[in-house]
Write a protein that holds these residues in place. Structure first.
Motif, short mmCIF file in Angstrom:
data_model
loop_
_atom_site.label_atom_id
_atom_site.label_comp_id
_atom_site.label_asym_id
_atom_site.label_seq_id
_atom_site.Cartn_x
_atom_site.Cartn_y
_atom_site.Cartn_z
N PHE A 67 109.97 15.73 -51.08
CA PHE A 67 110.62 16.85 -51.28
C PHE A 67 109.00 17.33 -51.58
O PHE A 67 108.36 16.38 -52.57
CB PHE A 67 111.23 17.33 -52.12
N GLY A 68 108.72 18.41 -51.40
CA GLY A 68 107.11 19.55 -52.26
C GLY A 68 106.33 18.32 -51.90
O GLY A 68 106.10 17.68 -50.47
N LYS A 69 105.19 18.05 -52.84
CA LYS A 69 103.93 17.30 -52.80
C LYS A 69 104.67 15.53 -53.56
O LYS A 69 103.85 15.01 -53.71
CB LYS A 69 103.22 17.84 -53.95
N PHE A 70 105.66 15.20 -52.81
CA PHE A 70 106.03 14.02 -53.69
C PHE A 70 107.07 13.70 -52.92
O PHE A 70 107.98 13.70 -51.97
CB PHE A 70 107.28 14.26 -55.37
N VAL A 71 107.17 12.38 -53.32
CA VAL A 71 108.80 11.19 -52.63
C VAL A 71 109.05 10.35 -53.71
O VAL A 71 108.49 9.66 -54.98
CB VAL A 71 107.61 9.78 -51.69
N ALA A 72 110.42 10.18 -53.29
CA ALA A 72 111.26 9.34 -53.92
C ALA A 72 111.84 8.54 -52.75
O ALA A 72 111.91 8.74 -52.03
CB ALA A 72 112.40 10.50 -54.45
N ARG A 73 111.44 6.83 -54.12
CA ARG A 73 111.48 6.34 -53.75
C ARG A 73 112.45 5.08 -54.85
O ARG A 73 112.01 4.53 -55.82
CB ARG A 73 110.72 5.61 -52.59
N GLU A 74 112.44 3.63 -53.98
CA GLU A 74 112.44 2.62 -54.70
C GLU A 74 110.80 2.28 -55.24
O GLU A 74 110.26 1.93 -54.82
CB GLU A 74 113.01 1.33 -54.90
N GLN A 105 125.93 -7.10 -59.12
CA GLN A 105 125.90 -5.90 -60.00
C GLN A 105 123.87 -5.60 -59.09
O GLN A 105 123.87 -6.62 -58.85
CB GLN A 105 124.99 -5.73 -61.65
N LYS A 106 124.14 -4.62 -58.79
CA LYS A 106 123.07 -3.91 -58.15
C LYS A 106 122.52 -3.03 -59.06
O LYS A 106 122.82 -2.12 -58.80
CB LYS A 106 123.18 -3.63 -56.70
N CYS A 107 120.47 -3.40 -59.30
CA CYS A 107 119.86 -2.44 -60.24
C CYS A 107 118.83 -1.97 -59.28
O CYS A 107 118.31 -3.36 -59.22
CB CYS A 107 119.70 -2.47 -61.34
N SER A 108 118.54 -0.58 -58.62
CA SER A 108 117.92 -0.45 -58.34
C SER A 108 116.85 1.14 -59.33
O SER A 108 116.95 0.95 -59.76
CB SER A 108 117.53 0.46 -57.04
N CYS A 109 115.26 0.74 -59.76
CA CYS A 109 114.44 1.70 -60.21
C CYS A 109 114.04 2.37 -58.91
O CYS A 109 112.80 2.55 -58.65
CB CYS A 109 113.37 0.63 -61.05
N ILE A 110 114.01 3.70 -59.11
CA ILE A 110 113.62 4.85 -58.76
C ILE A 110 112.57 5.61 -58.98
O ILE A 110 112.86 6.06 -60.36
CB ILE A 110 114.81 5.99 -57.67
N VAL A 111 112.10 5.92 -58.56
CA VAL A 111 110.52 6.41 -58.93
C VAL A 111 110.68 7.61 -58.15
O VAL A 111 110.44 8.01 -56.69
CB VAL A 111 109.55 5.47 -59.03
N MET A 126 115.40 13.33 -57.37
CA MET A 126 115.40 11.96 -57.45
C MET A 126 116.77 11.58 -57.48
O MET A 126 117.96 10.84 -57.33
CB MET A 126 115.19 11.80 -58.50
N LEU A 127 117.58 12.56 -58.27
CA LEU A 127 118.85 12.86 -58.05
C LEU A 127 120.13 12.38 -56.60
O LEU A 127 120.21 11.88 -56.89
CB LEU A 127 119.97 13.55 -59.03
N ARG A 128 119.23 13.87 -56.02
CA ARG A 128 119.97 14.16 -54.64
C ARG A 128 119.56 12.24 -53.94
O ARG A 128 120.56 12.02 -53.30
CB ARG A 128 119.66 14.73 -54.03
N PHE A 129 118.14 12.22 -54.23
CA PHE A 129 117.84 10.41 -53.52
C PHE A 129 118.98 8.97 -53.92
O PHE A 129 119.78 8.40 -53.29
CB PHE A 129 116.63 10.30 -53.53
N ALA A 130 119.33 9.40 -55.48
CA ALA A 130 120.02 8.14 -56.00
C ALA A 130 121.50 7.99 -55.53
O ALA A 130 122.37 7.06 -54.84
CB ALA A 130 120.27 8.44 -57.56
N ILE A 131 122.26 9.35 -54.69
CA ILE A 131 123.24 9.66 -55.07
C ILE A 131 123.61 9.08 -52.82
O ILE A 131 124.84 8.46 -52.31
CB ILE A 131 123.92 10.79 -54.64
N GLU A 132 122.59 9.69 -52.18
CA GLU A 132 122.86 9.08 -51.03
C GLU A 132 122.38 7.67 -50.91
O GLU A 132 123.05 6.98 -49.77
CB GLU A 132 122.07 10.35 -50.38
N SER A 133 121.82 7.38 -51.67
CA SER A 133 121.13 5.53 -51.78
C SER A 133 122.79 4.78 -51.95
O SER A 133 122.94 4.31 -51.54
CB SER A 133 120.51 5.40 -52.84
N ALA A 134 123.03 5.52 -53.23
CA ALA A 134 125.05 4.93 -53.56
C ALA A 134 125.81 4.91 -52.13
O ALA A 134 126.48 4.29 -51.79
CB ALA A 134 125.24 5.94 -54.57
N ARG A 135 125.50 6.13 -51.78
CA ARG A 135 127.10 6.93 -50.43
C ARG A 135 126.10 5.44 -49.25
O ARG A 135 127.21 4.97 -48.52
CB ARG A 135 126.05 8.34 -49.73
N SER A 136 125.06 5.76 -49.36
CA SER A 136 124.90 4.18 -47.79
C SER A 136 125.25 3.02 -48.23
O SER A 136 124.68 2.50 -47.23
CB SER A 136 123.21 4.80 -47.55
#
Length: 291
Positions: A93-100, A153-159, A235-245
């Motif tokens: 998105f824009g000049k950035f990338v959201a990922r783990e 439990q699974k935990c991911s640090c998204i940046v 980042m929130l949208r990416f996290a929600i999509e990651s949870a859905r997948s």
């Protein structure tokens, strides 16, 4: 005399009584031994006697192990080319990338952003910088442990990181501009949402069909220099999509009742209130988003 040195786990004995006697460390164990040496052509036996000494070395403590991890960090490390992450595992998105996060330096920068956010309004306090550094160190080690996964439990640090730009080289620390944690958890017995305190017709009406797992978001923060650019929202949208997948149908987050900016952010991304606590019971409300 023969001596054998064994390096392994320290043995502890537990005794009843005061706290000092609860752990008595055995550094050395000595025991006599006998070897019977019989030969085929002799009815006599020779007895060899000696002393066997076992030395048990103490493993590094959690604090020592954490220190070793921090010493491996390279604060001048350049941000490498974006790894070949499959589609759906990253969001541009824009000049950035959201990922783990994938590098220890990214984990550290995420921890530092959280420390800055935590102490943002306390900069005037004495020793604030020292406390911030200590907070970051503890959070870095906590992130590493959480991301290893515990109790199913699974935990991911998204940046959120800056996109590569031609002829511009940045360190990892300068590239990471936002972070959050996404945990995939399991509802405890009797729960209809995380931390349920009171059963009522309203709360029990929340649907749990399809899965007993849920997503939980925490530690969302963005660097001061990168705010107002849609980083938190994406980042929130990416996290929600990651949870859905991952097969999760509900994602939750706690929000402070007086944090107006956070309310607007979460409502914008589809969260709704599912639990209102009385002021005497707590200062946060629980929000939910259906994926």
């Amino acid at each position: 005399m023969s001596t054998i040195s064994i390096h392994g786990t320290e043995f502890l004995s537990f005794a009843h009584g005061g706290s000092r006697s609860c752990r008595q460390r055995f550094r050395r164990i000595s025991r006599s031994w006998r070897i019977m040496n019989k030969t085929m052509d002799s009815s006599s036996s020779d007895t060899a006697k000696g002393e066997l000494s076992l030395y048990i070395s103490r493993p590094p403590s959690i604090q020592q192990a954490d220190k070793l991890m921090q010493n491996d960090l390279r604060f001048d490390r350049l941000q490498p080319a974006e790894p070949g992450i499959e589609e759906g595992k990253r969001f541009e998105f824009g000049k950035f990338v959201a990922r783990e996060a994938v590098l220890d330096e990214e984990y550290w920068t995420a921890a530092w952003l959280r420390a800055e956010s935590h102490w943002e309004h306390r900069a005037h306090e004495r020793y604030a910088d020292n406390f911030k550094r200590k907070f970051a160190e503890q959070e870095f080690n906590a992130i590493k442990r959480r991301c290893k996964g515990l109790n199913g439990q699974k935990c991911s640090c998204i940046v959120a990181v800056r996109k590569e730009e031609k002829n511009i080289k940045r360190t990892v620390i300068k590239s990471v501009v936002g972070t959050l944690d996404l945990s995939i958890r399991v509802f405890l017995q009797g729960e209809t949402f995380p931390g349920e305190r009171v059963k009522s017709q309203l709360f029990c009406s929340i649907s749990r069909e399809g899965s007993n797992r849920y997503g939980y978001i925490a530690n969302l923060c963005v660097a001061k220099s990168a705010r107002r650019q849609g980083i938190a929202c994406n980042m929130l949208r990416f996290a929600i999509e990651s949870a859905r997948s991952s097969g999760v149908e509900q994602v939750y987050v706690h929000v402070h009742r007086n944090n107006t900016a956070a309310w607007e952010l979460y409502e914008k991304t589809g969260f709704e209130i599912v639990e209102r606590q009385q002021p005497a019971e707590g200062d946060t409300y629980l929000l939910r988003c259906t994926t």
